[in-house]
Design a protein around this motif. Structure first.
Motif, PDB file in Angstrom:
ATOM      1  N   ALA A  21       0.835  -1.205   0.000  1.00  0.00           N
ATOM      2  CA  ALA A  21       0.000   0.000   0.000  1.00  0.00           C
ATOM      3  C   ALA A  21       0.868   1.252   0.000  1.00  0.00           C
ATOM      4  O   ALA A  21       0.525   2.248  -0.655  1.00  0.00           O
ATOM      5  CB  ALA A  21      -0.931  -0.018   1.217  1.00  0.00           C
ATOM      6  N   TYR A  24       1.954   2.431  -3.350  1.00  0.00           N
ATOM      7  CA  TYR A  24       0.926   3.181  -4.079  1.00  0.00           C
ATOM      8  C   TYR A  24       0.731   4.574  -3.498  1.00  0.00           C
ATOM      9  O   TYR A  24       0.720   5.562  -4.224  1.00  0.00           O
ATOM     10  CB  TYR A  24      -0.424   2.448  -4.038  1.00  0.00           C
ATOM     11  CG  TYR A  24      -0.570   1.389  -5.085  1.00  0.00           C
ATOM     12  CD1 TYR A  24      -1.033   1.692  -6.357  1.00  0.00           C
ATOM     13  CD2 TYR A  24      -0.258   0.069  -4.800  1.00  0.00           C
ATOM     14  CE1 TYR A  24      -1.174   0.703  -7.314  1.00  0.00           C
ATOM     15  CE2 TYR A  24      -0.402  -0.923  -5.755  1.00  0.00           C
ATOM     16  CZ  TYR A  24      -0.858  -0.591  -7.013  1.00  0.00           C
ATOM     17  OH  TYR A  24      -0.992  -1.560  -7.963  1.00  0.00           O
ATOM     18  N   THR A  25       0.545   4.664  -2.192  1.00  0.00           N
ATOM     19  CA  THR A  25       0.113   5.922  -1.585  1.00  0.00           C
ATOM     20  C   THR A  25       1.257   6.861  -1.219  1.00  0.00           C
ATOM     21  O   THR A  25       1.041   8.066  -1.121  1.00  0.00           O
ATOM     22  CB  THR A  25      -0.693   5.649  -0.301  1.00  0.00           C
ATOM     23  OG1 THR A  25       0.139   5.003   0.655  1.00  0.00           O
ATOM     24  CG2 THR A  25      -1.911   4.795  -0.602  1.00  0.00           C
ATOM     25  N   ALA A  31      -1.509   4.316   3.806  1.00  0.00           N
ATOM     26  CA  ALA A  31      -1.197   2.895   3.636  1.00  0.00           C
ATOM     27  C   ALA A  31      -1.825   2.083   4.775  1.00  0.00           C
ATOM     28  O   ALA A  31      -2.392   1.017   4.537  1.00  0.00           O
ATOM     29  CB  ALA A  31       0.318   2.682   3.594  1.00  0.00           C
ATOM     30  N   MET A  34      -5.480   1.643   3.999  1.00  0.00           N
ATOM     31  CA  MET A  34      -5.728   0.650   2.948  1.00  0.00           C
ATOM     32  C   MET A  34      -5.602  -0.765   3.514  1.00  0.00           C
ATOM     33  O   MET A  34      -6.383  -1.650   3.166  1.00  0.00           O
ATOM     34  CB  MET A  34      -4.758   0.831   1.772  1.00  0.00           C
ATOM     35  CG  MET A  34      -4.830   2.184   1.064  1.00  0.00           C
ATOM     36  SD  MET A  34      -6.454   2.607   0.452  1.00  0.00           S
ATOM     37  CE  MET A  34      -6.886   3.929   1.549  1.00  0.00           C
ATOM     38  N   THR A  63      -5.937  -5.167  -1.459  1.00  0.00           N
ATOM     39  CA  THR A  63      -5.136  -3.991  -1.101  1.00  0.00           C
ATOM     40  C   THR A  63      -4.820  -3.154  -2.333  1.00  0.00           C
ATOM     41  O   THR A  63      -4.965  -1.923  -2.310  1.00  0.00           O
ATOM     42  CB  THR A  63      -3.833  -4.416  -0.388  1.00  0.00           C
ATOM     43  OG1 THR A  63      -4.164  -5.187   0.768  1.00  0.00           O
ATOM     44  CG2 THR A  63      -3.007  -3.215   0.016  1.00  0.00           C
ATOM     45  N   CYS A  67      -6.120   0.660  -3.007  1.00  0.00           N
ATOM     46  CA  CYS A  67      -5.163   1.737  -3.277  1.00  0.00           C
ATOM     47  C   CYS A  67      -5.515   2.462  -4.572  1.00  0.00           C
ATOM     48  O   CYS A  67      -5.481   3.695  -4.636  1.00  0.00           O
ATOM     49  CB  CYS A  67      -3.742   1.190  -3.359  1.00  0.00           C
ATOM     50  SG  CYS A  67      -3.082   0.673  -1.766  1.00  0.00           S
ATOM     51  N   TYR A  70      -8.440   4.610  -3.939  1.00  0.00           N
ATOM     52  CA  TYR A  70      -8.039   5.775  -3.158  1.00  0.00           C
ATOM     53  C   TYR A  70      -7.356   6.826  -4.045  1.00  0.00           C
ATOM     54  O   TYR A  70      -7.599   8.025  -3.887  1.00  0.00           O
ATOM     55  CB  TYR A  70      -7.108   5.345  -2.020  1.00  0.00           C
ATOM     56  CG  TYR A  70      -6.365   6.494  -1.397  1.00  0.00           C
ATOM     57  CD1 TYR A  70      -7.010   7.355  -0.526  1.00  0.00           C
ATOM     58  CD2 TYR A  70      -5.028   6.730  -1.697  1.00  0.00           C
ATOM     59  CE1 TYR A  70      -6.338   8.429   0.041  1.00  0.00           C
ATOM     60  CE2 TYR A  70      -4.358   7.799  -1.143  1.00  0.00           C
ATOM     61  CZ  TYR A  70      -5.009   8.643  -0.284  1.00  0.00           C
ATOM     62  OH  TYR A  70      -4.346   9.699   0.256  1.00  0.00           O
TER      63      TYR A  70
END
Length: 159
Positions: A21, A24-25, A31, A34, A63, A67, A70
């Motif tokens: 996560a 991605y974030t 994270a 997520m 997950t 993400c 999000y």
């Protein structure tokens, strides 16, 4: 799934899911969110899981999907500087720190396969399945990521 089984699964996979996560974030708090969403969905899942591999794959897939959801949401306005999070990691040597920052500077489509392949020991086939890509696409992303990392880190040892 009873509470004891869920607690065992959460304990076993929480850190791995957080790392994915975070790729991605780029934000520890997001994270964490997520990971919590993915684990909550696991707890609420009605279907039984076949084995450990099935649980692991399912959690990673959820997950990744959370993400992606999000990242397109209007709530995503501010992210904390990556340096703030890096300070909490406590790298053993400067090379690890340089590699972390170089990986985090990669575009997202390269960061996640690199993490899954090198840190989670997933095969190209498993990564392709988890990310919904063809195996050749994963191989290409890993190749391009290695090339970009090589370029970024080339002069590092000269300093």
């Amino acid at each position: 799934m009873d509470e004891a089984q869920f607690e065992e699964i959460a304990e076993r996979y929480r850190d791995n899911l957080f790392a994915i996560a975070f790729q991605y974030t780029k934000n520890a708090a997001d994270a964490d969110d997520m990971v919590q969403i993915a684990l909550l969905k696991c707890y609420q899942a009605k279907k039984p899981f076949e084995n450990e591999q099935h649980i692991r794959h399912w959690l990673i897939r959820v997950t990744v999907n959370e993400c992606k959801r999000y990242l397109v949401s209007p709530w995503r306005r501010y992210t904390a500087p990556i340096g703030d999070y890096a300070e909490t990691l406590g790298f053993e040597n400067p090379e690890q720190s340089a590699l972390f920052f170089a990986v985090m500077e990669l575009p997202q489509k390269y960061r996640v396969p690199v993490h899954l392949y090198y840190y989670e020991d997933y095969s190209v086939r498993e990564i392709a399945k988890a990310l919904g890509l063809r195996e050749s696409a994963v191989q290409t992303r890993l190749l391009r990521a290695r090339q970009k990392l090589r370029q970024k880190l080339e002069g590092w040892n000269d300093d």
